[in-house]
Design a protein around this motif. Structure first.
Motif, PDB file in Angstrom:
ATOM      1  N   THR A   8       0.833  -1.196   0.000  1.00 34.63           N
ATOM      2  CA  THR A   8       0.000   0.000   0.000  1.00 34.63           C
ATOM      3  C   THR A   8       0.872   1.252   0.000  1.00 34.63           C
ATOM      4  OG1 THR A   8      -1.695  -1.182   1.237  1.00 34.63           O
ATOM      5  CG2 THR A   8      -1.843   1.208   1.213  1.00 34.63           C
ATOM      6  N   THR A   9       1.917   1.242   0.812  1.00 37.50           N
ATOM      7  CA  THR A   9       2.825   2.379   0.865  1.00 37.50           C
ATOM      8  C   THR A   9       3.532   2.559  -0.467  1.00 37.50           C
ATOM      9  OG1 THR A   9       3.186   1.949   3.205  1.00 37.50           O
ATOM     10  CG2 THR A   9       4.767   3.387   2.112  1.00 37.50           C
ATOM     11  N   SER A  10       3.995   1.466  -1.037  1.00 39.52           N
ATOM     12  CA  SER A  10       4.679   1.521  -2.324  1.00 39.52           C
ATOM     13  C   SER A  10       3.745   2.025  -3.409  1.00 39.52           C
ATOM     14  CB  SER A  10       5.210   0.133  -2.680  1.00 39.52           C
ATOM     15  OG  SER A  10       5.776   0.152  -3.955  1.00 39.52           O
ATOM     16  N   SER A  11       2.515   1.552  -3.394  1.00 40.26           N
ATOM     17  CA  SER A  11       1.519   1.977  -4.368  1.00 40.26           C
ATOM     18  C   SER A  11       1.192   3.458  -4.202  1.00 40.26           C
ATOM     19  CB  SER A  11       0.263   1.113  -4.210  1.00 40.26           C
ATOM     20  OG  SER A  11      -0.846   1.731  -4.764  1.00 40.26           O
ATOM     21  N   SER A  12       1.060   3.912  -2.963  1.00 40.86           N
ATOM     22  CA  SER A  12       0.751   5.319  -2.692  1.00 40.86           C
ATOM     23  C   SER A  12       1.873   6.231  -3.159  1.00 40.86           C
ATOM     24  CB  SER A  12       0.511   5.539  -1.199  1.00 40.86           C
ATOM     25  OG  SER A  12      -0.610   4.818  -0.768  1.00 40.86           O
ATOM     26  N   SER A  13       3.111   5.855  -2.882  1.00 39.39           N
ATOM     27  CA  SER A  13       4.224   6.701  -3.300  1.00 39.39           C
ATOM     28  C   SER A  13       4.389   6.687  -4.815  1.00 39.39           C
ATOM     29  CB  SER A  13       5.517   6.294  -2.596  1.00 39.39           C
ATOM     30  OG  SER A  13       5.830   4.950  -2.853  1.00 39.39           O
ATOM     31  N   SER A  14       4.067   5.583  -5.465  1.00 33.89           N
ATOM     32  CA  SER A  14       4.107   5.539  -6.931  1.00 33.89           C
ATOM     33  C   SER A  14       3.048   6.455  -7.521  1.00 33.89           C
ATOM     34  CB  SER A  14       3.882   4.120  -7.446  1.00 33.89           C
ATOM     35  OG  SER A  14       4.938   3.289  -7.070  1.00 33.89           O
ATOM     36  N   LEU A  15       1.866   6.433  -6.938  1.00 35.57           N
ATOM     37  CA  LEU A  15       0.802   7.328  -7.409  1.00 35.57           C
ATOM     38  C   LEU A  15       1.156   8.781  -7.156  1.00 35.57           C
ATOM     39  CD1 LEU A  15      -2.488   5.469  -6.405  1.00 35.57           C
ATOM     40  CD2 LEU A  15      -1.727   6.079  -8.704  1.00 35.57           C
ATOM     41  N   ALA A  16       1.741   9.055  -6.006  1.00 31.92           N
ATOM     42  CA  ALA A  16       2.144  10.422  -5.692  1.00 31.92           C
ATOM     43  C   ALA A  16       3.192  10.909  -6.692  1.00 31.92           C
ATOM     44  CB  ALA A  16       2.687  10.510  -4.272  1.00 31.92           C
ATOM     45  N   SER A  17       4.129  10.047  -7.044  1.00 36.57           N
ATOM     46  CA  SER A  17       5.144  10.404  -8.042  1.00 36.57           C
ATOM     47  C   SER A  17       4.507  10.657  -9.403  1.00 36.57           C
ATOM     48  CB  SER A  17       6.191   9.294  -8.177  1.00 36.57           C
ATOM     49  OG  SER A  17       6.895   9.123  -6.996  1.00 36.57           O
ATOM     50  N   PHE A  18       3.568   9.807  -9.764  1.00 42.48           N
ATOM     51  CA  PHE A  18       2.893   9.948 -11.057  1.00 42.48           C
ATOM     52  C   PHE A  18       2.140  11.269 -11.146  1.00 42.48           C
ATOM     53  CE2 PHE A  18      -1.058   9.324 -13.523  1.00 42.48           C
ATOM     54  CZ  PHE A  18      -0.501   9.148 -14.780  1.00 42.48           C
ATOM     55  N   TYR A  19       1.291  11.535 -10.168  1.00 40.69           N
ATOM     56  CA  TYR A  19       0.500  12.769 -10.202  1.00 40.69           C
ATOM     57  C   TYR A  19       1.374  14.004  -9.971  1.00 40.69           C
ATOM     58  CZ  TYR A  19      -3.750  10.049 -10.495  1.00 40.69           C
ATOM     59  OH  TYR A  19      -4.729   9.191 -10.923  1.00 40.69           O
ATOM     60  N   GLY A  20       2.402  13.843  -9.163  1.00 40.44           N
ATOM     61  CA  GLY A  20       3.325  14.955  -8.946  1.00 40.44           C
ATOM     62  C   GLY A  20       4.061  15.338 -10.221  1.00 40.44           C
ATOM     63  N   SER A  21       4.436  14.347 -11.019  1.00 39.48           N
ATOM     64  CA  SER A  21       5.125  14.656 -12.275  1.00 39.48           C
ATOM     65  C   SER A  21       4.196  15.351 -13.255  1.00 39.48           C
ATOM     66  CB  SER A  21       5.717  13.390 -12.895  1.00 39.48           C
ATOM     67  OG  SER A  21       4.698  12.489 -13.257  1.00 39.48           O
ATOM     68  N   ILE A  22       2.920  14.963 -13.258  1.00 43.21           N
ATOM     69  CA  ILE A  22       1.946  15.645 -14.124  1.00 43.21           C
ATOM     70  C   ILE A  22       1.769  17.096 -13.670  1.00 43.21           C
ATOM     71  CG2 ILE A  22      -0.483  15.734 -14.800  1.00 43.21           C
ATOM     72  CD1 ILE A  22      -0.468  12.650 -14.731  1.00 43.21           C
ATOM     73  N   LEU A  23       1.634  17.282 -12.373  1.00 45.05           N
ATOM     74  CA  LEU A  23       1.468  18.635 -11.827  1.00 45.05           C
ATOM     75  C   LEU A  23       2.663  19.514 -12.158  1.00 45.05           C
ATOM     76  CD1 LEU A  23      -0.137  20.632 -10.018  1.00 45.05           C
ATOM     77  CD2 LEU A  23       1.152  19.692  -8.089  1.00 45.05           C
ATOM     78  N   TYR A  24       3.858  19.002 -11.917  1.00 47.23           N
ATOM     79  CA  TYR A  24       5.059  19.796 -12.175  1.00 47.23           C
ATOM     80  C   TYR A  24       5.230  20.092 -13.662  1.00 47.23           C
ATOM     81  CZ  TYR A  24       9.896  21.328 -12.311  1.00 47.23           C
ATOM     82  OH  TYR A  24      11.036  22.046 -12.536  1.00 47.23           O
ATOM     83  N   ALA A  25       4.867  19.136 -14.513  1.00 53.55           N
ATOM     84  CA  ALA A  25       4.960  19.363 -15.960  1.00 53.55           C
ATOM     85  C   ALA A  25       4.018  20.486 -16.400  1.00 53.55           C
ATOM     86  CB  ALA A  25       4.641  18.082 -16.719  1.00 53.55           C
ATOM     87  N   LYS A  26       2.875  20.585 -15.748  1.00 52.27           N
ATOM     88  CA  LYS A  26       1.913  21.633 -16.113  1.00 52.27           C
ATOM     89  C   LYS A  26       2.282  22.996 -15.549  1.00 52.27           C
ATOM     90  CE  LYS A  26      -2.257  18.995 -16.969  1.00 52.27           C
ATOM     91  NZ  LYS A  26      -2.946  19.648 -18.061  1.00 52.27           N
ATOM     92  N   THR A  27       2.747  23.045 -14.304  1.00 53.52           N
ATOM     93  CA  THR A  27       2.972  24.332 -13.646  1.00 53.52           C
ATOM     94  C   THR A  27       4.411  24.825 -13.739  1.00 53.52           C
ATOM     95  OG1 THR A  27       3.485  23.327 -11.505  1.00 53.52           O
ATOM     96  CG2 THR A  27       1.149  23.853 -11.974  1.00 53.52           C
ATOM     97  N   ASN A  28       5.361  23.901 -13.698  1.00 54.29           N
ATOM     98  CA  ASN A  28       6.789  24.227 -13.690  1.00 54.29           C
ATOM     99  C   ASN A  28       7.158  25.162 -12.526  1.00 54.29           C
ATOM    100  OD1 ASN A  28       9.292  23.693 -14.799  1.00 54.29           O
ATOM    101  ND2 ASN A  28       9.289  25.556 -16.013  1.00 54.29           N
TER     102      ASN A  28
END
Length: 137
Positions: A8-28
């Motif tokens: 669960t922890t591994s899955s949560s951190s993977s999702l956080a990385s995924f959505y975080g990369s999308i957010l950073y790509a959009k906002t910079n």
């Protein structure tokens, strides 16, 4: 054997990385870069987290400074965010056993003393508390 809490922890951190990369790509934004770096750290992608913090201009290395980063990007760097990013990067280096790199980052922060830092610290730590009403005697 696989423990449910670890997956669960591994899955949560993977999702956080995924959505975080999308957010950073959009906002910079540097704040979003820091959030993504935290997610990468939790996902055991420490080298990637360090690289991201460097590319976002949040780390002062021997070749980059806050001034040169600002001149190149015209984006101001928040001092508190930069300090937090430096601590995160030094944690990444430490967990990888790269003690010299962690030490260099921390020593660099110790030498950095912006002209307004002392006054800001003094104003926040020693300012009298704000009272909305004046007490009368």
């Amino acid at each position: 054997l696989h423990s449910p809490s670890h997956s669960t922890t591994s899955s949560s951190s993977s999702l956080a990385s995924f959505y975080g990369s999308i957010l950073y790509a959009k906002t910079n934004l540097s704040t979003d870069a820091y959030l993504l770096a935290q997610a990468l750290y939790q996902n055991d992608e420490k080298k990637r987290a360090i690289l991201l913090l460097e590319q976002a201009g949040l780390l002062q290395t021997s070749t980059t400074t806050t001034t040169t980063y600002y001149e190149q990007t015209k984006k101001p760097v928040d001092l508190k965010l930069q300090m937090e990013a430096t601590l995160l990067a030094s944690s990444c280096y430490s967990s990888l056993g790269e003690w010299e790199e962690a030490l260099v980052l921390l020593e660099g922060v110790m030498r950095y003393n912006p002209p307004h830092a002392e006054a800001d610290y003094h104003n926040t730590m020693f300012a009298p508390p704000f009272h909305s009403e004046v007490e009368s005697f």
